[in-house]
Design a protein around this motif. Structure first.
Motif, PDB file in Angstrom:
ATOM      1  N   ILE A 315       0.813  -1.214   0.000  1.00 61.06           N
ATOM      2  CA  ILE A 315       0.000   0.000   0.000  1.00 61.06           C
ATOM      3  C   ILE A 315       0.846   1.263   0.000  1.00 61.06           C
ATOM      4  CG2 ILE A 315      -1.992  -1.119   1.094  1.00 61.06           C
ATOM      5  CD1 ILE A 315      -1.224   0.361   3.685  1.00 61.06           C
ATOM      6  N   LEU A 316       2.047   1.198   0.598  1.00 56.27           N
ATOM      7  CA  LEU A 316       2.890   2.391   0.657  1.00 56.27           C
ATOM      8  C   LEU A 316       3.735   2.565  -0.597  1.00 56.27           C
ATOM      9  CD1 LEU A 316       4.226   2.326   4.348  1.00 56.27           C
ATOM     10  CD2 LEU A 316       2.338   3.675   3.418  1.00 56.27           C
ATOM     11  N   TYR A 317       4.239   1.459  -1.127  1.00 57.31           N
ATOM     12  CA  TYR A 317       5.191   1.526  -2.230  1.00 57.31           C
ATOM     13  C   TYR A 317       4.804   0.516  -3.323  1.00 57.31           C
ATOM     14  CZ  TYR A 317       7.488   3.110   2.062  1.00 57.31           C
ATOM     15  OH  TYR A 317       7.759   3.709   3.268  1.00 57.31           O
ATOM     16  N   PRO A 318       3.674   0.729  -3.971  1.00 53.47           N
ATOM     17  CA  PRO A 318       3.166  -0.279  -4.906  1.00 53.47           C
ATOM     18  C   PRO A 318       4.098  -0.575  -6.074  1.00 53.47           C
ATOM     19  CG  PRO A 318       1.925   1.782  -5.066  1.00 53.47           C
ATOM     20  CD  PRO A 318       2.774   1.887  -3.862  1.00 53.47           C
ATOM     21  N   GLU A 319       4.877   0.420  -6.516  1.00 56.58           N
ATOM     22  CA  GLU A 319       5.783   0.155  -7.633  1.00 56.58           C
ATOM     23  C   GLU A 319       6.968  -0.683  -7.194  1.00 56.58           C
ATOM     24  OE1 GLU A 319       6.877   3.770  -9.555  1.00 56.58           O
ATOM     25  OE2 GLU A 319       4.812   4.289 -10.121  1.00 56.58           O
ATOM     26  N   ALA A 320       7.496  -0.420  -6.020  1.00 56.85           N
ATOM     27  CA  ALA A 320       8.635  -1.207  -5.524  1.00 56.85           C
ATOM     28  C   ALA A 320       8.190  -2.602  -5.098  1.00 56.85           C
ATOM     29  CB  ALA A 320       9.299  -0.483  -4.356  1.00 56.85           C
ATOM     30  N   ALA A 321       7.008  -2.699  -4.533  1.00 59.79           N
ATOM     31  CA  ALA A 321       6.466  -4.004  -4.121  1.00 59.79           C
ATOM     32  C   ALA A 321       5.744  -4.605  -5.329  1.00 59.79           C
ATOM     33  CB  ALA A 321       5.521  -3.840  -2.937  1.00 59.79           C
ATOM     34  N   ASP A 322       6.523  -5.113  -6.261  1.00 60.87           N
ATOM     35  CA  ASP A 322       5.965  -5.536  -7.548  1.00 60.87           C
ATOM     36  C   ASP A 322       5.473  -6.979  -7.516  1.00 60.87           C
ATOM     37  OD1 ASP A 322       8.461  -6.633  -7.290  1.00 60.87           O
ATOM     38  OD2 ASP A 322       9.097  -6.230  -9.351  1.00 60.87           O
ATOM     39  N   TYR A 323       4.578  -7.253  -6.589  1.00 67.76           N
ATOM     40  CA  TYR A 323       3.958  -8.570  -6.501  1.00 67.76           C
ATOM     41  C   TYR A 323       2.457  -8.392  -6.356  1.00 67.76           C
ATOM     42  CZ  TYR A 323       4.594  -7.257  -1.561  1.00 67.76           C
ATOM     43  OH  TYR A 323       4.620  -6.576  -0.366  1.00 67.76           O
ATOM     44  N   ASP A 324       1.729  -9.423  -6.737  1.00 70.87           N
ATOM     45  CA  ASP A 324       0.276  -9.426  -6.576  1.00 70.87           C
ATOM     46  C   ASP A 324      -0.030  -9.841  -5.148  1.00 70.87           C
ATOM     47  OD1 ASP A 324      -2.459  -9.867  -6.612  1.00 70.87           O
ATOM     48  OD2 ASP A 324      -2.459 -10.668  -8.642  1.00 70.87           O
ATOM     49  N   LEU A 325      -0.742  -9.010  -4.425  1.00 67.59           N
ATOM     50  CA  LEU A 325      -0.916  -9.254  -2.991  1.00 67.59           C
ATOM     51  C   LEU A 325      -1.765 -10.491  -2.700  1.00 67.59           C
ATOM     52  CD1 LEU A 325      -0.139  -8.168  -0.216  1.00 67.59           C
ATOM     53  CD2 LEU A 325      -2.191  -6.729  -0.257  1.00 67.59           C
ATOM     54  N   TYR A 326      -2.807 -10.723  -3.479  1.00 66.28           N
ATOM     55  CA  TYR A 326      -3.662 -11.877  -3.166  1.00 66.28           C
ATOM     56  C   TYR A 326      -2.911 -13.210  -3.209  1.00 66.28           C
ATOM     57  CZ  TYR A 326      -6.878 -15.757  -3.838  1.00 66.28           C
ATOM     58  OH  TYR A 326      -7.493 -16.984  -3.749  1.00 66.28           O
ATOM     59  N   PRO A 327      -2.189 -13.556  -4.264  1.00 65.16           N
ATOM     60  CA  PRO A 327      -1.454 -14.828  -4.242  1.00 65.16           C
ATOM     61  C   PRO A 327      -0.433 -14.902  -3.109  1.00 65.16           C
ATOM     62  CG  PRO A 327      -1.583 -13.989  -6.474  1.00 65.16           C
ATOM     63  CD  PRO A 327      -2.084 -12.900  -5.578  1.00 65.16           C
ATOM     64  N   ALA A 328       0.193 -13.758  -2.807  1.00 68.15           N
ATOM     65  CA  ALA A 328       1.177 -13.746  -1.721  1.00 68.15           C
ATOM     66  C   ALA A 328       0.523 -14.054  -0.381  1.00 68.15           C
ATOM     67  CB  ALA A 328       1.877 -12.387  -1.666  1.00 68.15           C
ATOM     68  N   VAL A 329      -0.625 -13.448  -0.129  1.00 63.50           N
ATOM     69  CA  VAL A 329      -1.345 -13.683   1.121  1.00 63.50           C
ATOM     70  C   VAL A 329      -1.905 -15.108   1.153  1.00 63.50           C
ATOM     71  CG1 VAL A 329      -3.382 -13.016   2.467  1.00 63.50           C
ATOM     72  CG2 VAL A 329      -1.861 -11.254   1.515  1.00 63.50           C
ATOM     73  N   ALA A 330      -2.421 -15.592   0.025  1.00 63.33           N
ATOM     74  CA  ALA A 330      -2.967 -16.954  -0.032  1.00 63.33           C
ATOM     75  C   ALA A 330      -1.890 -17.988   0.263  1.00 63.33           C
ATOM     76  CB  ALA A 330      -3.584 -17.209  -1.403  1.00 63.33           C
ATOM     77  N   GLU A 331      -0.673 -17.750  -0.218  1.00 61.64           N
ATOM     78  CA  GLU A 331       0.426 -18.676   0.087  1.00 61.64           C
ATOM     79  C   GLU A 331       0.704 -18.705   1.581  1.00 61.64           C
ATOM     80  OE1 GLU A 331       5.113 -19.518  -1.167  1.00 61.64           O
ATOM     81  OE2 GLU A 331       4.223 -17.541  -1.502  1.00 61.64           O
ATOM     82  N   TYR A 332       0.699 -17.530   2.203  1.00 67.78           N
ATOM     83  CA  TYR A 332       0.908 -17.469   3.658  1.00 67.78           C
ATOM     84  C   TYR A 332      -0.172 -18.261   4.394  1.00 67.78           C
ATOM     85  CZ  TYR A 332       1.536 -15.787   8.373  1.00 67.78           C
ATOM     86  OH  TYR A 332       1.735 -15.745   9.742  1.00 67.78           O
TER      87      TYR A 332
END
Length: 361
Positions: A315-332
């Protein structure tokens, strides 16, 4: 005659050797493994444990979250009741575990009677070290006859926490896999934090939104990593409720971004005239931290702070955090909660993580 005597003596010698050999073979052979072993915990205490652990107890909610990831089937109880959010997001067989209470934290005491009845072979405490902790655990160990161990748990060394748990529980493969995941998330987040100009930010909580998580506190590890945490106070609180300040102080800090804790004033702050001079509120740059099964920013401050890292960086740095949040959270969720998170559930959890609806208002 001499030849016969020699033959007789030879036969007798062979028989004697055979009998000796038989005697050796009839001695009981044992392949029994030792029934106990020694484990050195993070406090340097050498604790004697059963070799094969199958039943474990935990000392508090922080340990509950960490241990649930690696060995839910071994847990004989929980430190506090699952929240309604948790009940919708974890496998149902764990809802009815006995309530053991907690050793630290001020929300009730460890129920020694229930603990003794549980059959637990060890009690695991996970978290930061506290003054007098070794004496506390030694006293409880002597009182109950159950081994108590402490394993450090800090955001920067979460991988080491799982490696230690793997060694403790005889789950080295699982512990190493979780450790590698934790190390990977931390490395990526540090790279993001090092590549951006950090946002001036406050984490606000409480029914007035006037408690803050202070820079340098145990609860602020992720906040300090990913932002310029403006909440500099003389004595940072070690409690999850943070440090109480007033609105005048928040106006003086004047953050560009505010993260509000669940159950704080996120829903009403935009209509509160007293907050309109705070840049974050005036410009709509405020968010409510997702909550499910636990607060993602770490209250209690446990391994789910990895979720907070991924969410906060995005949310703070969307360009630097270049990952899709849903798959990342689902993996967790799959690794740590043993559940498949649907996209609908994810959208519900992160519903207050967007700025457009506020900025347009």
């Amino acid at each position: 005659m001499k030849k016969a005597l020699s033959i007789l003596l030879a036969v007798m010698m062979i028989a004697a050797l055979a009998l000796t050999g038989c005697g050796q073979n009839t001695e009981p052979q044992t392949n029994e493994q030792p029934t106990t072993r020694t484990f050195t915990d993070s406090l340097g205490r050498e604790v004697t444990l059963p070799t094969d652990l199958t039943k474990i107890a935990i000392s508090g909610p922080l340990a509950q979250i960490v241990v649930f990831a690696i060995a839910p089937e071994m847990m004989v109880g929980i430190a506090n009741e699952w929240s309604q959010e948790a009940k919708d997001l974890i496998p149902g067989e764990y809802y009815t575990l006995p309530l053991l209470g907690q050793l630290y934290g001020g929300k009730g005491e460890l129920n020694l009677e229930t603990l003794l009845q549980s059959g637990a072979q060890v009690v695991i405490d996970v978290g930061e070290q506290k003054d007098g902790m070794a004496d506390d655990l030694n006293a409880l160990q002597e009182q109950t006859g159950i081994p108590f161990v402490h394993i450090d748990c800090y955001t920067a060394t979460m991988g080491d926490t799982y490696r230690a748990l793997g060694a403790l529980l005889g789950k080295e493969t699982e512990g190493n896999a979780l450790a590698e995941y934790c190390d990977g998330i931390l490395t990526r987040t540090k790279e993001i934090a090092g590549s951006v100009e950090k946002a001036n930010l406050l984490y606000c909580l409480g029914d007035k939104g006037q408690n803050v998580i202070a820079q340098g506190s145990y609860h602020a590890e992720v906040i300090d990593l990913l932002s310029n945490n403006l909440a500099v106070v003389e004595s940072p609180s070690s409690k999850g409720s943070g440090n109480e300040v007033d609105l005048e102080q928040i106006l003086a800090w004047n953050p560009d971004v505010i993260l509000f804790a669940p159950d704080s004033i996120y829903e009403t702050v935009g209509d509160d005239a007293a907050w309109q001079n705070v840049t974050a509120i005036k410009e709509g740059n405020y968010y409510e931290v997702p909550n499910g099964p636990y607060n993602w920013m770490g209250f209690p401050p446990s391994v789910q702070r990895l979720l907070g890292m991924m969410w906060m960086a995005k949310i703070l740095y969307p360009e630097a955090a270049d990952y899709d949040l849903y798959p990342a959270v689902a993996e967790y969720f799959k690794l740590f909660y043993h559940t498949e998170l649907t996209e609908e559930q994810f959208n519900t959890l992160t519903a207050h993580s967007v700025v457009t609806e506020k900025a347009a208002a």
